[in-house]
Design an enzyme around this catalytic site. Structure first.
Site, short mmCIF file in Angstrom:
data_model
loop_
_atom_site.label_atom_id
_atom_site.label_comp_id
_atom_site.label_asym_id
_atom_site.label_seq_id
_atom_site.Cartn_x
_atom_site.Cartn_y
_atom_site.Cartn_z
N TYR A 1 -36.27 -39.16 64.18
CA TYR A 1 -37.48 -40.00 64.20
C TYR A 1 -38.67 -39.20 64.75
O TYR A 1 -38.64 -38.69 65.86
CB TYR A 1 -37.26 -41.25 65.06
CG TYR A 1 -36.06 -42.09 64.67
CD1 TYR A 1 -35.50 -42.03 63.40
CD2 TYR A 1 -35.48 -42.95 65.58
CE1 TYR A 1 -34.40 -42.79 63.05
CE2 TYR A 1 -34.37 -43.73 65.25
CZ TYR A 1 -33.83 -43.64 63.98
OH TYR A 1 -32.74 -44.40 63.64
N PRO B 1 -31.94 -55.13 61.65
CA PRO B 1 -31.44 -56.52 61.63
C PRO B 1 -32.45 -57.51 61.06
O PRO B 1 -32.07 -58.62 60.69
CB PRO B 1 -31.16 -56.81 63.11
CG PRO B 1 -32.11 -55.91 63.85
CD PRO B 1 -32.18 -54.66 63.03
N LEU C 1 -39.34 -48.60 48.54
CA LEU C 1 -37.97 -49.11 48.50
C LEU C 1 -37.81 -50.19 47.44
O LEU C 1 -38.67 -51.07 47.30
CB LEU C 1 -37.58 -49.71 49.87
CG LEU C 1 -37.55 -48.73 51.06
CD1 LEU C 1 -37.20 -49.46 52.34
CD2 LEU C 1 -36.55 -47.61 50.79
N1 LIG Z 1 -28.65 -45.53 62.04
C1 LIG Z 1 -29.53 -45.56 61.07
O1 LIG Z 1 -29.37 -44.92 60.02
C2 LIG Z 1 -30.77 -46.38 61.23
C3 LIG Z 1 -31.59 -46.68 60.12
C4 LIG Z 1 -32.71 -47.49 60.33
C5 LIG Z 1 -33.00 -47.96 61.60
N2 LIG Z 1 -32.20 -47.63 62.66
C6 LIG Z 1 -32.48 -48.13 64.02
O2 LIG Z 1 -32.58 -49.55 63.97
C7 LIG Z 1 -33.81 -49.96 64.54
C8 LIG Z 1 -34.31 -51.23 63.88
O3 LIG Z 1 -34.40 -51.08 62.50
P1 LIG Z 1 -35.76 -51.05 61.70
O4 LIG Z 1 -36.88 -50.70 62.63
O5 LIG Z 1 -35.51 -50.23 60.49
O6 LIG Z 1 -35.92 -52.52 61.14
P2 LIG Z 1 -36.04 -54.00 61.73
O7 LIG Z 1 -35.82 -54.01 63.19
O8 LIG Z 1 -35.19 -54.81 60.84
O9 LIG Z 1 -37.55 -54.36 61.40
C9 LIG Z 1 -38.62 -53.69 61.97
C10 LIG Z 1 -39.89 -54.24 61.36
O10 LIG Z 1 -39.99 -55.63 61.66
C11 LIG Z 1 -41.20 -55.93 62.31
N3 LIG Z 1 -40.88 -56.93 63.35
C12 LIG Z 1 -40.12 -56.76 64.46
N4 LIG Z 1 -40.01 -57.91 65.15
C13 LIG Z 1 -40.73 -58.83 64.46
C14 LIG Z 1 -41.00 -60.21 64.65
N5 LIG Z 1 -40.50 -60.88 65.68
N6 LIG Z 1 -41.79 -60.83 63.74
C15 LIG Z 1 -42.30 -60.18 62.67
N7 LIG Z 1 -42.07 -58.88 62.43
C16 LIG Z 1 -41.29 -58.21 63.32
C17 LIG Z 1 -41.73 -54.63 62.85
O11 LIG Z 1 -43.15 -54.63 62.76
P3 LIG Z 1 -44.12 -54.44 64.04
O12 LIG Z 1 -43.84 -53.08 64.60
O13 LIG Z 1 -45.48 -54.56 63.44
O14 LIG Z 1 -43.78 -55.55 64.96
C18 LIG Z 1 -41.14 -53.59 61.89
O15 LIG Z 1 -41.99 -53.38 60.80
C19 LIG Z 1 -34.72 -48.74 64.35
O16 LIG Z 1 -35.80 -48.76 65.23
C20 LIG Z 1 -33.77 -47.61 64.60
O17 LIG Z 1 -33.62 -47.40 66.00
C21 LIG Z 1 -31.09 -46.86 62.47
#
Ligand SMILES: NC(=O)c1ccc[n+]([C@@H]2O[C@H](COP(=O)([O-])OP(=O)(O)OC[C@H]3O[C@@H](n4cnc5c(N)ncnc54)[C@H](OP(=O)(O)O)[C@@H]3O)[C@@H](O)[C@H]2O)c1
Length: 335
Positions: free
Chosen positions: A58, A207, A231
């Site tokens: 990241y 999630p 995507l």
């Molecule tokens: N192991 C892997 O391959 C892998 C892959 C992907 C991700 N990850 C990990 O998983 C974590 C979470 O996944 P992710 O960031 O991909 O997706 P996510 O948590 O499903 O979604 C993040 C998005 O949702 C928005 N969001 C968060 N809370 C919200 C709420 N209460 N209301 C409205 N929008 C909201 C955020 O925007 P704002 O910032 O504008 O709030 C951001 O754009 C990552 O940070 C990373 O650490 C791991």
């Protein structure tokens, strides 16, 4: 105010019931202001979120450095999770590959420790498997890091059930981190039951479906300029069909006077319990207020009829969860 509380991943790693994913603090989903990002990290810890998730990938190391700024004053309050295994070439993200040979595992760990400014990583994940390297070699090298006191617990991301079994024979695995949400449920076929059988914890990533499940992405221009704009699920006809597919979430949220994000997280929590394992999702957000909103999902309880309606959401979703050109990039295609 919601009490976050703790749960156990594997048989020895105690973490907050909800974690925090820091990836979006490196401009993944739109620009992130670094001071606000650091304040958001502090806020999460203030509120009792202990599991902070980053990776060497990241921000090409920048995300670990940012988390390191938090750790500089609050190391004892954080269960620090980071990952190795995805390499970038000259083409940046376009040139992404994988490495899992023993020498690389050691090298990557040393680099992460340095960027994070810590002596030990609490939970060290293999981010992606290099399929030409036996999983036993990669996990064997990770186990040596545990013996040397550089790492406390081991995790694996996007592994198949067989890979999880093979790895767990080499060293106990505390957690699998793979995509799991209302619209991405492939892991339920084999990985989740195997984790439950072996007593391995689960850390669902994305999630909130990269924001899609929150219902706040009603204007495509808000994400067309970031990674999501390319995507399949976020593009063209699929975007419209998927908006319709997830409408149930907003309906249930409205009936409960909570938000869609809270319903998505509550479903995941209840669903994991029903499948017999501890799951600690790591939603990511740049904003402190949304950390609070996501924590408050821990107080939301869905009844059987709501769960049953939500269980049907994924069936109507269009497009693969991963568009990566490498067919082995995510676990489902290797099953
Ligand atoms: N192991 C892997 O391959 C892998 C892959 C992907 C991700 N990850 C990990 O998983 C974590 C979470 O996944 P992710 O960031 O991909 O997706 P996510 O948590 O499903 O979604 C993040 C998005 O949702 C928005 N969001 C968060 N809370 C919200 C709420 N209460 N209301 C409205 N929008 C909201 C955020 O925007 P704002 O910032 O504008 O709030 C951001 O754009 C990552 O940070 C990373 O650490 C791991």
């Amino acid at each position: 105010m919601t009490h976050v509380g703790t749960t156990l991943l594997g048989d020895a790693l105690t973490v907050s019931r909800l974690g925090y994913g820091a990836m979006g603090l490196s401009d993944t989903y739109g620009p992130a202001d670094q001071d606000e990002s650091l304040a958001t990290l502090h806020h999460a810890v203030d509120r009792g979120v202990t599991l902070i998730d980053t990776a060497d990938l990241y921000g090409f190391g920048g995300n670990e450095e940012l988390v390191g700024r938090l750790l500089a004053t609050r190391r004892d309050e954080v269960t620090l999770a980071t990952k190795f295994g995805i390499t970038v070439g000259e083409g940046g993200l376009a040139g992404m590959g994988t490495r899992g040979d023993a020498a690389y595992v050691r090298e990557a760990c040393e680099a992460s420790l340095k960027r994070l400014g810590v002596e030990v990583i609490d939970l060290y994940y293999m981010h992606r498997r290099q399929v030409s390297v036996p999983i036993e070699e990669t996990v064997g090298a990770m186990a040596e890091l545990v013996e040397e006191g550089k790492v406390r617990h081991l995790g694996l991301s996007e592994v198949t059930a067989d890979e999880l079994r093979g790895a767990h024979r080499v060293h106990p695995i505390a957690a699998v981190q793979s995509e799991w949400s209302l619209w991405s449920r492939d892991v339920e076929r084999a990985v989740v039951p195997t984790a439950a059988e072996l007593g391995v914890g689960f850390v669902p990533y994305s999630p909130l479906g990269r924001g899609f499940l929150t219902g706040t992405l009603s204007d495509p221009s808000t994400f067309s300029g970031d990674w999501r704009g390319g995507l399949a699920r976020f593009t063209g006809d699929a975007y419209e069909r998927n908006r319709a597919a997830v409408a149930t979430i907003a309906e249930i949220a409205s009936a409960l006077t909570v938000t869609s994000a809270q319903v998505a997280l509550a479903w995941l929590r209840q669903h994991a319990v029903a499948l017999g394992l501890a799951a600690v999702p790591i939603p990511g957000t740049r904003r402190a207020a949304r950390v609070d909103e996501n924590i408050a999902s821990l107080d939301v309880t869905l009844d059987a009829e709501q769960v049953s309606r939500l269980d049907q959401v994924a069936e109507a979703v269009v497009g693969p969860r991963s568009d990566h050109s490498d067919p082995d990039w995510v676990s489902d295609t290797r099953e």
